[in-house]
Enzyme design. Sequence first.
Site, PDB file in Angstrom:
ATOM      1  N   TYR A   1      42.921  43.347  38.438  1.00  0.00           N
ATOM      2  CA  TYR A   1      42.487  42.150  39.163  1.00  0.00           C
ATOM      3  C   TYR A   1      40.984  41.947  39.015  1.00  0.00           C
ATOM      4  CZ  TYR A   1      42.374  38.728  42.998  1.00  0.00           C
ATOM      5  OH  TYR A   1      42.213  37.588  43.763  1.00  0.00           O
TER       6      TYR A   1
ATOM      7  N   LYS B   1      39.192  38.831  37.134  1.00  0.00           N
ATOM      8  CA  LYS B   1      38.316  37.910  37.854  1.00  0.00           C
ATOM      9  C   LYS B   1      36.894  37.934  37.302  1.00  0.00           C
ATOM     10  CE  LYS B   1      41.416  36.226  40.628  1.00  0.00           C
ATOM     11  NZ  LYS B   1      41.861  34.819  40.470  1.00  0.00           N
TER      12      LYS B   1
END
Length: 257
Positions: A152, A156
Amino acid sequence: MALKGKTALVTGSTSGIGLGIATALARAGANIVMNGFGDHEGPKAQITAHGVRAEYHGADMSKPAEIEAMMKFAAEKFGGVDVLVNNAGIQHVAPIESFPPERWDAIIAINLSSAFHTTRLAIPYMREKNWGRIINIASAHGLVASKEKSAYVAAKHGIVGLTKVTALELATTGVTANAICPGWVLTPLVQKQIDARAASENISVEQATKELLGEKEPSLQFTTPEQLGGLALFFCTPAADNVRGQAWAHDGGWTAQ
């Protein structure tokens, strides 16, 4: 009705952040192309209640061919996409050494690669009109890291980098690209983390929520989908014509520490 006559495509817009942003853009007059999992008729009715058109496409955002089909669908229904909001995302939490490779691949595909595919397909139409807004939903985790969120955080951070490159390539046009970096937003994804913490620590959901906020977010408040919708709408106004390549934190002070 600043966006009347324009079309916004919002990925992952059947709930949570995506629905909040789609609603804000619809309120400003934009027609909406929706995408996401689960029930879409209810969310679609919320959008059309604002007097705009809404269409749904169920593209799996991990599959480039389905993304291409969704972008063609938007062109057929509305002529093209004026506002692109890349919001679709999934999460998995585990230490790197036990992180399932297939979960890594899925998170990178949906949280990062999908934004590349929608962007590359939206830019020609936006260039032709010399107006467009690309809004990538990153995260505080696009600016800082947390343990056990390798995929993640990597995705991002990648979204923030993609946003900057996109903005530079379009800098002399009327097309802008920016990222929004929310802190904790009480979405189904975050609620799952709270519930898991409550179960593993044998504490109440309320206590788990306080602990979650207290660890990261000095305001001790969740950011709301409505607030993020307001920020996305700002990026679509003339006031933001020269806001380019920014990773705009909306995180209760998380990344100010």
